[in-house]
Structures are given as C-alpha cells and as structure tokens.
Design an enzyme around this catalytic site. Structure first.
Site, PDB file in Angstrom:
ATOM      1  N   GLY A 109       0.817  -1.224   0.000  1.00 55.35           N
ATOM      2  CA  GLY A 109       0.000   0.000   0.000  1.00 55.35           C
ATOM      3  C   GLY A 109       0.844   1.264   0.000  1.00 55.35           C
TER       4      GLY A 109
ATOM      5  N   ARG B  23      -1.852   8.609   3.966  1.00 52.43           N
ATOM      6  CA  ARG B  23      -2.006   9.524   5.107  1.00 52.43           C
ATOM      7  C   ARG B  23      -0.697   9.833   5.824  1.00 52.43           C
ATOM      8  NH1 ARG B  23      -6.158   6.787   8.578  1.00 52.43           N
ATOM      9  NH2 ARG B  23      -6.231   8.697   9.804  1.00 52.43           N
TER      10      ARG B  23
ATOM     11  N   GLN C  88       2.662  -6.793  -6.328  1.00 50.49           N
ATOM     12  CA  GLN C  88       1.271  -6.394  -6.588  1.00 50.49           C
ATOM     13  C   GLN C  88       1.380  -5.050  -7.303  1.00 50.49           C
ATOM     14  OE1 GLN C  88      -0.976  -4.813  -3.338  1.00 50.49           O
ATOM     15  NE2 GLN C  88      -2.941  -5.538  -4.130  1.00 50.49           N
TER      16      GLN C  88
ATOM     17  N   GLY D 243      -6.445  -3.447  -2.996  1.00 51.84           N
ATOM     18  CA  GLY D 243      -7.009  -3.861  -1.715  1.00 51.84           C
ATOM     19  C   GLY D 243      -6.283  -5.044  -1.091  1.00 51.84           C
ATOM     20  N   THR D 244      -6.573  -5.268   0.193  1.00 47.63           N
ATOM     21  CA  THR D 244      -5.846  -6.301   0.955  1.00 47.63           C
ATOM     22  C   THR D 244      -6.127  -7.704   0.416  1.00 47.63           C
ATOM     23  OG1 THR D 244      -7.659  -6.199   2.568  1.00 47.63           O
ATOM     24  CG2 THR D 244      -5.645  -5.002   3.110  1.00 47.63           C
TER      25      THR D 244
ATOM     26  N   ARG E 243      34.023  10.127  18.054  1.00 50.57           N
ATOM     27  CA  ARG E 243      33.613   9.709  16.710  1.00 50.57           C
ATOM     28  C   ARG E 243      34.105   8.293  16.415  1.00 50.57           C
ATOM     29  NH1 ARG E 243      36.035  14.361  13.355  1.00 50.57           N
ATOM     30  NH2 ARG E 243      35.431  12.952  11.663  1.00 50.57           N
TER      31      ARG E 243
ATOM     32  N   ASN F 168      49.287  12.725  29.326  1.00 48.92           N
ATOM     33  CA  ASN F 168      48.349  13.796  29.664  1.00 48.92           C
ATOM     34  C   ASN F 168      48.389  14.858  28.569  1.00 48.92           C
ATOM     35  OD1 ASN F 168      47.155  16.176  30.759  1.00 48.92           O
ATOM     36  ND2 ASN F 168      47.452  15.333  32.830  1.00 48.92           N
TER      37      ASN F 168
ATOM     38  N   SER G 112      49.566  22.761  27.328  1.00 46.66           N
ATOM     39  CA  SER G 112      48.338  23.351  26.794  1.00 46.66           C
ATOM     40  C   SER G 112      48.592  24.044  25.460  1.00 46.66           C
ATOM     41  CB  SER G 112      47.794  24.381  27.776  1.00 46.66           C
ATOM     42  OG  SER G 112      47.344  23.710  28.935  1.00 46.66           O
TER      43      SER G 112
HETATM   44  C1  UD1 Z   1      -7.114  -3.235   7.284  1.00 51.81           C
HETATM   45  C2  UD1 Z   1      -8.394  -4.077   7.430  1.00 51.81           C
HETATM   46  C3  UD1 Z   1      -9.133  -3.636   8.688  1.00 51.81           C
HETATM   47  C4  UD1 Z   1      -8.231  -3.779   9.882  1.00 51.81           C
HETATM   48  C5  UD1 Z   1      -6.913  -3.036   9.671  1.00 51.81           C
HETATM   49  C6  UD1 Z   1      -5.953  -3.401  10.770  1.00 51.81           C
HETATM   50  C7  UD1 Z   1      -9.125  -4.620   5.184  1.00 51.81           C
HETATM   51  C8  UD1 Z   1     -10.074  -4.308   4.076  1.00 51.81           C
HETATM   52  N1  UD1 Z   1      -9.218  -3.889   6.270  1.00 51.81           N
HETATM   53  O1  UD1 Z   1      -7.555  -1.892   7.110  1.00 51.81           O
HETATM   54  O2  UD1 Z   1     -10.294  -4.431   8.873  1.00 51.81           O
HETATM   55  O3  UD1 Z   1      -8.902  -3.284  11.034  1.00 51.81           O
HETATM   56  O4  UD1 Z   1      -6.302  -3.415   8.422  1.00 51.81           O
HETATM   57  O5  UD1 Z   1      -4.779  -2.627  10.706  1.00 51.81           O
HETATM   58  O6  UD1 Z   1      -8.363  -5.560   5.066  1.00 51.81           O
HETATM   59  N2  UD1 Z   1      -2.026  -3.430   1.277  1.00 51.81           N
HETATM   60  C9  UD1 Z   1      -1.477  -4.013   0.149  1.00 51.81           C
HETATM   61  N3  UD1 Z   1      -2.107  -3.866  -1.044  1.00 51.81           N
HETATM   62  C10 UD1 Z   1      -3.281  -3.186  -1.180  1.00 51.81           C
HETATM   63  C11 UD1 Z   1      -3.826  -2.592  -0.013  1.00 51.81           C
HETATM   64  C12 UD1 Z   1      -3.198  -2.735   1.201  1.00 51.81           C
HETATM   65  O7  UD1 Z   1      -0.425  -4.642   0.219  1.00 51.81           O
HETATM   66  O8  UD1 Z   1      -3.793  -3.120  -2.282  1.00 51.81           O
HETATM   67  C13 UD1 Z   1      -1.298  -3.559   2.567  1.00 51.81           C
HETATM   68  C14 UD1 Z   1      -0.888  -2.230   3.113  1.00 51.81           C
HETATM   69  O9  UD1 Z   1       0.418  -1.891   2.659  1.00 51.81           O
HETATM   70  C15 UD1 Z   1      -0.914  -2.463   4.604  1.00 51.81           C
HETATM   71  C16 UD1 Z   1      -1.954  -3.566   4.774  1.00 51.81           C
HETATM   72  O10 UD1 Z   1      -2.150  -4.138   3.514  1.00 51.81           O
HETATM   73  O11 UD1 Z   1       0.344  -2.890   5.089  1.00 51.81           O
HETATM   74  C17 UD1 Z   1      -3.264  -3.001   5.309  1.00 51.81           C
HETATM   75  O12 UD1 Z   1      -3.770  -2.083   4.361  1.00 51.81           O
HETATM   76  P1  UD1 Z   1      -4.458  -0.723   4.803  1.00 51.81           P
HETATM   77  O13 UD1 Z   1      -4.875  -0.008   3.582  1.00 51.81           O
HETATM   78  O14 UD1 Z   1      -3.612  -0.014   5.765  1.00 51.81           O
HETATM   79  O15 UD1 Z   1      -5.762  -1.315   5.491  1.00 51.81           O
HETATM   80  P2  UD1 Z   1      -6.575  -0.664   6.685  1.00 51.81           P
HETATM   81  O16 UD1 Z   1      -7.459   0.389   6.138  1.00 51.81           O
HETATM   82  O17 UD1 Z   1      -5.664  -0.318   7.782  1.00 51.81           O
END
Ligand code: UD1
Ligand code: CA
Length: 469
Positions: free
Chosen positions: A16, A20, A80, A85-86, A338, A382, A410
């Site tokens: 991801g 933020r 990816q 998404g996750t 150092r 010294n 010195s």
């Molecule tokens: C996710 C969960 C949420 C949980 C939270 C915990 C989902 C939809 N939501 O939300 O329920 O409470 O984690 O921390 O799973 N990532 C990828 N590829 C993507 C998107 C994300 O590898 O396409 C990775 C991100 O880099 C991150 C992790 O997955 O390390 C979580 O993704 P993030 O977008 O932060 O999910 P949350 O909104 O935190």
C-alpha cells in the site's frame, strides 16, 4: 495415524501507498525504534517458525527490497503492481504457495504483534477453518469492526467506511492478523467483489464469506491490545515507536537496570545494558550499542553503535558514535567521540574534547578543549587544554604517536605525522613539527621579550573608547 500439521507460510501485505503518512517514503519503510516497520514484522514472522516469508510489495517496491536485508535468505518478494485492496494483495501470493498450508497473514504496518500471538493464531486455526486476532478498543477509530457469531466465532467484519452507525459503535476490532488455510482462502478471494466504499477487494470479505458458509473462524483476543496498533499516520508511528521502546525498557528494568524516567529515555531494542547501570533522562542508546554493568549515563547523552565496559561514567550532553570505551573510563560533559575512538581502561576525556580514530591508552587524560584524531596515546599520557593533533594537510590524514607518560602542554599543535617519545613534554603553546625523543622537552614557540615601560605607549595609540571595531 497422526495428522500432519500443515506447513506455515507468512504472507506480509506491504504494497500500500500509505497516503495519510504524506511521505515520499513507502509507509512500511518508516522507522520505529530504529528499524523499518516491515523489518519488525519480518522478524516476528521468522520467530514464529515460518518455512518461508512472502512479502507483497508494490508502492516503492524497489526501495523496499533495497532497504530490507535478508541474511536468512527466507524472504520471497511478491509483486502487486496495482494496489486493489488487501484481498487482491493476498491473492498475488497464490502462485508461491503449493499444496496445503497455514498462511499467517500479517500487515507490514502492524509491527507490534508478537510471535506468541502468531503461534496462538496458528493453533486456533487448526481447530476450525481459520483464526483472526481481535482487540477491544475504547477508540476503535478507522479499524474494521468485528461482529461475533455463535460459539465465539466470526459473523462479520465490516470496514469503518462501510459500517452502519450501530456497527461503528462496536469496540471489537480486526487487528489485521490472520491464520488462514491455503488453498481455501484463495478460492474464497475469487468470489469477493469490490462493491464497497473504497472500491477494493477486501481480504475481510473473504474471511466473512467463509464464516457465512458455515466455517468456524476463531476470534483470538490479543493479550495486549497494543499489538493491534497499526501505522496509518505519523501520530500512530510515534505511538508504535514508543511502545517498542517501552517494551525494551521494561525488560531492562526487570534485568536490573535503573532507568530514572522511562518516558524520557530511548533505548532501542537491539541495545544491551548491564546490571546496576543508571540511565538518566534524555539519554538515547541506539544501533549496535552494548553498555556494561555499573555504568552511569547522565542527562542528554547520545550513544550509537558503541561498546562501553563496566563502571564507565558518561557526563551530560556527550555524543558517542562507533566508540569503544574500557572499564572505569570517564567521558564528558560535552565530549564527542567519533568512529574508531578507543579508550582503554581508566582513560578520561573531558569537556569539549573531540576524538576520532584514536586510541587513548590506559589512564591517559585529555580533559579540556582538545582534538585528537588519527592518534595513538600511550598509557598515563596527559594532553593539556587546547591540544590539537593537526592530522589533515588538506589532502590526506596523518598519524600522531604519543608515548606513555608524555605530557603535552596546553595549546600544543602537533603537526602530523609526528612522534612524541615516552615521557617527553612539550611547552605550552608549541607548534611541534619534528619528532620529540623520549624524555625530551620540546619548545616550539617564539621566546618572550619584555619591553620595559612600553605598555602605556601602546595604549595611547589606540582609538578613543567606543570607536574600536
Ligand atoms: C485493514 C483491514 C481492517 C483492519 C486493519 C488493521 C481490510 C479491508 N481492512 O484496514 O479491517 O482493522 O487493516 O490494521 O483488510 N495493502 C497491500 N495492497 C493493497 C492494499 C493494502 O499490500 O492493495 C497492505 C498495506 O500496505 C498495509 C496492509 O495491507 O500494510 C493493510 O492495508 P491498509 O490499507 O492499511 O488497510 P486498513 O485500512 O488499515
Ligand atoms: Ca493499516
């Protein structure tokens, strides 16, 4: 016939963008307690005995690969290319997983999870379809909410962005840590749609669907809810950093180290500290640092990649980087050591002294306002106030050798390369350009003349008061 427990494979989701964070750096490379978030997660996966570790990367993939060292050679990078998404992220791991396995699915941005929790997830998953970690939080914020079903299993995970007001009021959250069965979870992911607030393929939907199909997904409460802390913002990074440090400070205090004000002290988890060492506030011990027993580290001390023996005192506001300090030495206040500074037993370096790539022999002293670089100082020598080893001629560095028991007056400038013999002395204010034999006194300065009665004449030639520049 005994059932064979399935192989354990970690899948760390780390592709991801981390919008933020408002950063040029991929989120999982931001450091907490001195190491990238992702490095902490990889360590934990390793400690949980995974046969391999798949890391799903995308945003800043090359940067991530370059930053994460892989000495154990057990990491496989999964790309990816588009972050959808996750669930989509986990699906990319499918070609890397052959046959049955328990997937420990972790988030690269949830670094406080312990290997004990992963063991628990794997064990609980074996008693059902899968398992996921949950925590009850007073302020669940943007985390996914977990609705429990019968028999303590999962009914539904709903993302905060998709939740009804009633669902939002639920305090049980998804920590983003799972033990899931392969290949079943990959099949389940194929059914997941993107009709949600973020238009993504949610891993949480695949897990919810399994529960809907009557599979038992065990909810594993985290023993310490801080394990659920994720990093989406800089404020959360600060919290996670503090928890990692606090865990280490608690361990050190248990082992017999005094930490006067833990909330104002930073000791990175890799740093070892001996018993009865006293650490004052605003001390930072970082990197590959080892502190011996019975040391005193006073306020404002920064020590990085250094080794201290026993009973060493470091006075306030001293900075040590790559130094090696023997037993009973005293350093500071306001000293700067150092890389490759080596103080042998009982040596002293005082205020406003800088040392670089030099060895100070046992019991030697450099107490005030000096620079010692590329030098070897013998036992008991010294160096007076303001002594400088002039080690650099504008092109290259040269060495200074000072014999045991020598006394450098010195404000002596030692123009290197130069050797001062055993027990030799230099007169204060000397510029030493030639070697000094053992036992000799070197005087390298203009002899003083006193001009009788001339002091008044000099004053009368000055401009009147107030006009001096
Ligand atoms: C996710 C969960 C949420 C949980 C939270 C915990 C989902 C939809 N939501 O939300 O329920 O409470 O984690 O921390 O799973 N990532 C990828 N590829 C993507 C998107 C994300 O590898 O396409 C990775 C991100 O880099 C991150 C992790 O997955 O390390 C979580 O993704 P993030 O977008 O932060 O999910 P949350 O909104 O935190
Ligand atoms: Ca997150």
């Amino acid at each position: 016939m005994p059932t064979r427990s399935p192989r354990r494979i970690a899948v760390i989701l780390a592709a991801g963008k981390g919008t933020r964070m408002r950063s040029q750096l991929p989120k999982v490379l931001h450091c907490a307690a001195g190491r990238p978030l992702l490095a902490w997660v990889i360590d934990t996966a390793r400690a949980a005995g995974c046969e391999k570790i798949l890391v799903v990367i995308g945003h800043g993939a090359e940067q991530v690969k370059a930053a994460i060292r892989d000495p154990a050679g057990d990491i496989e990078w999964v790309h990816q290319t588009e972050q959808k998404g996750t669930g989509h992220a986990l699906a990319q791991a499918e070609p890397f997983v052959q046959g049955d396995a328990t997937l420990l699915v972790l988030s690269g941005d949830v670094p406080l999870v312990t290997s004990k929790t992963l063991e628990q997830l794997a064990a609980d998953a074996a008693a059902g379809w899968g398992a996921m970690a949950v925590a009850d939080l007073d302020q669940p914020g943007s985390l996914g909410r977990v609705l429990a079903g019968p028999y303590g299993g999962l009914r539904k995970i709903v993302e905060a962005a998709d939740a009804t007001p009633e669902e939002l009021s639920v305090k049980k959250v998804n920590a983003g840590l799972y033990a899931l069965p392969a290949p079943a979870v990959f099949d389940s992911l194929r059914e997941v749609r993107t009709d949600n607030a973020q238009g993504e393929i949610y891993l949480t939907d695949a897990v919810t669907n399994a529960a809907n199909d009557g599979h038992l997904v065990q909810l594993v409460p985290l023993p310490d809810p801080s394990e659920a802390l994720g990093v989406n913002t800089r404020a959360e990074l600060a919290r996670v950093h503090r928890v990692l440090i606090d865990r280490h400070l608690a361990k050190l205090m248990d082992e017999g180290v005094t930490i006067l004000e833990p909330s104002r002290t930073t000791v990175e988890p890799g740093v070892r500290v001996g018993v009865d060492t006293v650490i004052h506030p605003e001390v930072s011990l970082v990197g590959r640092t080892v502190i011996g027993a019975g040391c005193t580290l006073r306020p404002g001390v920064w020590i990085q990649d250094s080794t201290l023996g026993e009973r060493v005192t470091v006075e306030p506001h001293s900075v040590l980087d790559g130094a090696e300090i023997g037993d009973g030495c005293r350093v500071g206040p306001f000293a700067r050591l150092r890389p490759a500074s080596h103080l042998l037993e009982g040596a002293r370096v005082g205020s406003f002294v800088e040392v670089k790539a030099s060895e100070l022999g046992p019991g030697s002293k450099v107490n005030h306002l000096a620079y010692v670089g590329d030098a070897r100082v013998g036992a008991g020598a010294n160096l007076g106030a303001g002594v400088v080893t002039c080690n650099y001629d504008g092109r290259s560095k040269h060495a200074t050798e000072i014999g045991p028991g020598a006394f450098i007056g010195s404000d002596t400038m030692l123009v290197a390369p130069v050797n001062i013999g055993e027990g030799a002395s230099t007169a204060a204010g000397s510029v030493i350009t030639k070697d000094v034999p053992a036992g000799a006194l070197a005087v390298g300065r203009v002899r003083q003349k006193n001009l009788e009665g001339r002091a008044g004449g000099l004053r009368s030639r000055r401009k009147p008061d107030g006009e001096e520049g």
